[in-house]
Enzyme design. Structure first.
Site, short mmCIF file in Angstrom:
data_model
loop_
_atom_site.label_atom_id
_atom_site.label_comp_id
_atom_site.label_asym_id
_atom_site.label_seq_id
_atom_site.Cartn_x
_atom_site.Cartn_y
_atom_site.Cartn_z
CD GLN A 96 -2.27 14.38 -20.84
OE1 GLN A 96 -3.08 13.55 -20.46
NE2 GLN A 96 -2.39 15.66 -20.55
CG HIS A 129 6.02 15.33 -27.41
ND1 HIS A 129 7.22 15.93 -27.07
CD2 HIS A 129 5.97 14.18 -26.69
CE1 HIS A 129 7.84 15.18 -26.19
NE2 HIS A 129 7.11 14.12 -25.94
CE LYS A 191 13.72 15.91 -20.90
NZ LYS A 191 12.93 16.84 -21.72
NE ARG A 193 9.49 15.99 -18.63
CZ ARG A 193 9.54 17.31 -18.52
NH1 ARG A 193 9.17 17.89 -17.41
NH2 ARG A 193 9.96 18.04 -19.54
CB SER A 223 6.01 23.28 -21.29
OG SER A 223 4.89 23.56 -20.49
CB THR A 224 8.07 24.37 -16.93
OG1 THR A 224 9.04 23.32 -17.22
CG2 THR A 224 6.70 23.74 -16.70
C1 R5P Z 1 10.04 16.50 -23.88
O1 R5P Z 1 10.45 15.38 -24.19
C2 R5P Z 1 9.91 17.62 -24.85
O2 R5P Z 1 10.63 17.39 -26.02
C3 R5P Z 1 10.33 18.92 -24.23
O3 R5P Z 1 11.70 18.86 -23.91
C4 R5P Z 1 9.55 19.21 -22.98
O4 R5P Z 1 8.21 18.89 -23.16
C5 R5P Z 1 9.67 20.64 -22.56
O5 R5P Z 1 8.97 20.86 -21.39
P1 R5P Z 1 9.58 21.78 -20.25
O6 R5P Z 1 9.91 23.10 -20.88
O7 R5P Z 1 8.48 21.91 -19.23
O8 R5P Z 1 10.78 21.08 -19.70
#
Ligand code: R5P
Length: 292
Positions: A96, A129, A191, A193, A223-224
């Site tokens: 964030q 991050h 990718k 999002r 994370s997820t």
């Molecule tokens: C995003 O840009 C980060 O580098 C990770 O790829 C992301 O935060 C991972 O989150 P999740 O496992 O929920 O996709």
């Protein structure tokens, strides 16, 4: 008198022990009690000497709770020490770091101010991050990379013609650095999002270099598991051999690990910034180097 005291929060006890050993420092633990109303009560187990104090506490979930505990420990340490360095192996809220959609709070900025207000002189983080997050801290900051430690682990595995893959363009440099250690190449996927739903999609089409190779998907955090799962599904369609995952911070929320394995990942390897089943790589030496 030793030069440092390592003061450990409850979320990083093992890493604190290893760090204290590397620094030849005294180790002081803190005791944590959670009251029935959810408040944290922290007690330092010993009085620190009047030297540089290193407070170490990772802020993995429950993130808000751990952040308050960290700030509380630092404020107490400040009463004893000349200088308090905060080592936050996993820095929560680092995603964030900007206003993606109008009206969003840049919570990283709020937290940065809080670290300063409790008396932190310097903050050390591992693979934050994005470096943008560190810009909000009006104190000395240092981000250390766990990539050499992770790559060293992978160099001992018997992989067939390994190729390092970043699941997104943001991680391109990280994948390149990892590949350099393994003396191999890297590629980065495209990718996207959805900022509202959080869902991810891989936009890349095809790569000639994937077929019949062992792949190492490298990310800063899981994370997820959404990003890794989508990337693995894409890579598997390209007829690769095994897919390994290397990440610094394995949050692995809910059943992320199970879902990642189901998508076809052979093994997930992470560091001990977040202790857990996958955290096989120790980053205490790397952190120690940033402190001395
Ligand atoms: C995003 O840009 C980060 O580098 C990770 O790829 C992301 O935060 C991972 O989150 P999740 O496992 O929920 O996709």
């Amino acid at each position: 008198m030793t030069k440092f005291t390592v003061l450990s929060g409850s979320s990083s006890e093992d890493l604190a022990k290893k760090l204290a050993k590397k620094l030849g420092a005294n180790l002081i633990k803190s005791q944590l009690r959670i009251f029935p109303d959810g408040e944290s009560k922290i007690t330092l187990m010993k009085k620190p000497q009047k030297n540089k104090i290193i407070v170490i506490q990772s802020t993995y979930p429950p993130v808000d709770e751990k952040l308050i505990q960290t700030l509380a420990i630092i404020s107490k340490a400040k009463e004893y020490g000349i200088e308090v360095v905060a080592v936050i192996p996993y820095m929560g809220y680092a995603r964030q770091d900007r206003e993606f959609l109008p009206g969003e709070v840049i919570t990283m900025k709020v937290i940065a101010n809080l670290f300063k207000s409790v008396g932190t002189s310097k903050i050390v983080v591992v693979d934050i991050h994005s470096m943008m997050g560190l810009k909000y801290f009006n104190i000395k900051t240092k981000n250390v990379s766990a990539i050499p430690d992770l790559a060293k682990y992978f160099s001992k595995l018997k992989l067939k013609n390994p190729l390092v893959v970043s699941p997104d363009q943001g991680g391109k440099e990280r994948a390149r650095e990892f590949a350099k250690f393994l003396k191999t190449e890297s590629i980065s996927l495209e990718k996207r999002r959805d900022r509202k739903t959080g869902k991810v999609k891989i936009k890349s089409t095809s790569f000639d270099e994937i077929a019949d190779r062992d792949l190492i998907l490298v990310d800063d955090m899981i994370s997820t598991g959404g990003s890794i799962i989508k990337a693995t599904e894409f890579l598997k369609k390209q007829k690769c051999r095994r897919v390994f995952v290397a990440c610094t911070h394995a949050l692995l929320r809910n059943d992320a690990e199970k879902k990642i394995k189901k998508a076809g990942v052979t093994k997930i390897i992470s560091t001990n910034t977040i202790p857990g089943k996958t955290s096989l790589v120790d980053v205490s030496s790397t952190i120690a180097k940033a402190i001395i």
